[in-house]
Enzyme design. Structure first.
Site, PDB file in Angstrom:
ATOM      1  N   LEU A  46       0.861  -1.181   0.000  1.00  0.00           N
ATOM      2  CA  LEU A  46       0.000   0.000   0.000  1.00  0.00           C
ATOM      3  C   LEU A  46       0.898   1.233   0.000  1.00  0.00           C
ATOM      4  O   LEU A  46       1.921   1.268   0.686  1.00  0.00           O
ATOM      5  CB  LEU A  46      -0.899   0.034   1.245  1.00  0.00           C
ATOM      6  N   ASP A  47       0.514   2.253  -0.758  1.00  0.00           N
ATOM      7  CA  ASP A  47       1.245   3.517  -0.733  1.00  0.00           C
ATOM      8  C   ASP A  47       1.273   4.073   0.688  1.00  0.00           C
ATOM      9  O   ASP A  47       0.345   3.817   1.475  1.00  0.00           O
ATOM     10  CB  ASP A  47       0.570   4.546  -1.642  1.00  0.00           C
ATOM     11  N   PRO A  48       2.304   4.847   1.045  1.00  0.00           N
ATOM     12  CA  PRO A  48       2.355   5.431   2.398  1.00  0.00           C
ATOM     13  C   PRO A  48       1.096   6.211   2.771  1.00  0.00           C
ATOM     14  O   PRO A  48       0.647   6.146   3.919  1.00  0.00           O
ATOM     15  CB  PRO A  48       3.577   6.352   2.326  1.00  0.00           C
TER      16      PRO A  48
END
Length: 304
Positions: A46-48
């Site tokens: 997952l993206d930050p």
């Protein structure tokens, strides 16, 4: 002499409700530390800035990671119209703007082109490798790279709500390798108004749901205490999309040693991938052939 692994021999899945502002790798490292585990990994980055389901596997459960990575996943996201950014989300710098805004009917009509088997070009800021380097590393250096389009299966893409003219909330169910930021970018371009992701949440991933996710605060509170093991889910949950075949006692003994073993099959066809169990525990994953499972992955017995 083989080197002894440091840490506990603990196996299972921990479903983390990842907060915004932390990387997936940082979550995995925190979970590994909290459980004092020998081995840990996750099923799908997952993206930050994204939140939601991050499925973390410990110990023998890491052998089931590919089955969660390949499973369908559901994302809910807010698309912001009128601007494109360097990262295709709100974290990036705005590089172009538009005063145009689509109607609900125009959005609905445009979504059809993004369903089914599509070709998607990953964002410049992505983990795709270009000549051995990550695209996001090259992008941070100001380099614009050529990223080849990749096939993606989009099971569902629907408009959930329209809070205002500048935003639309959508839900996407897709297969492995989908970039929601690319969907937002390309949908904005197709509508002639530009667009990027304002926020993103993974609602479920294969058999794992955000409603069952554990917060980082909860993990911190129970870290390195006997109570933390109660948060673990069985490694067998990572095999939910494969048929289960009970092994005979003789078959179980053979499978434990990595050999083909006799199983009891019902609706499984010759050549199907399945997993064998004995007394409620996963023994191996493999290919079913004429009454036997031929293992490709064998799960070690838990240490006492």
């Amino acid at each position: 002499m083989a080197r002894m692994r440091k840490g506990r021999d603990v196996s299972g899945w921990l479903i983390v409700d990842k907060p915004a502002g932390v990387t997936s790798t940082a979550v995995v490292n925190k979970v590994k530390w909290a459980f004092q585990a020998q081995k840990a990994g996750h099923a799908g980055t997952l993206d930050p800035a994204a939140t939601g389901v991050l499925a973390v596997a410990l110990g023998e459960a890491t052998k089931t990671v590919p089955y969660i990575t390949d499973a369908l996943k559901c994302y809910r996201f807010m698309l912001c119209f009128g601007a494109s950014t360097t990262t295709d989300d709100a974290e990036g710098t705005i590089i172009a703007t538009s005063d145009s805004r689509p109607t609900d009917a125009q959005i609905e009509a445009a979504l059809a082109a993004f369903r089914g088997e599509i070709l998607q070009t990953p964002p410049q800021f992505s983990a795709v490798k270009i000549d051995g380097e990550r695209a996001y590393d090259l992008a941070r250096e100001g380099e614009v790279v050529d990223i080849a389009p990749r096939p993606l299966w989009v099971e569902r893409l629907t408009l959930l709500s329209r809070p205002d003219a500048d935003h639309a909330e959508l839900e996407m169910v897709c297969g492995k390798g989908g970039y929601v930021r690319a969907i937002a970018r390309d949908l904005g371009a197709a509508l002639g108004c530009l667009g990027h992701v304002a926020w993103l949440r993974r609602a479920w991933s294969g058999p794992f749901d955000a409603a069952d996710g554990v917060s980082m605060d909860r993990i911190e509170a129970l870290a390195r205490t006997p109570g933390i093991d109660a948060l673990l889910r069985p490694l067998e949950e990572g095999l939910a999309d494969l048929p289960e075949l009970p092994a005979t006692p003789e078959g179980a003994a053979r499978l434990r040693n990595g050999n083909p073993g006799m199983v009891i099959a019902s609706s499984v066809d010759y050549g199907d991938e399945a997993w064998a169990s004995y007394q409620g525990r996963a023994l191996a994953v493999g290919i079913y052939k004429a009454g036997e499972l031929h293992p490709s992955r064998v799960f070690a017995d838990p240490k006492p």
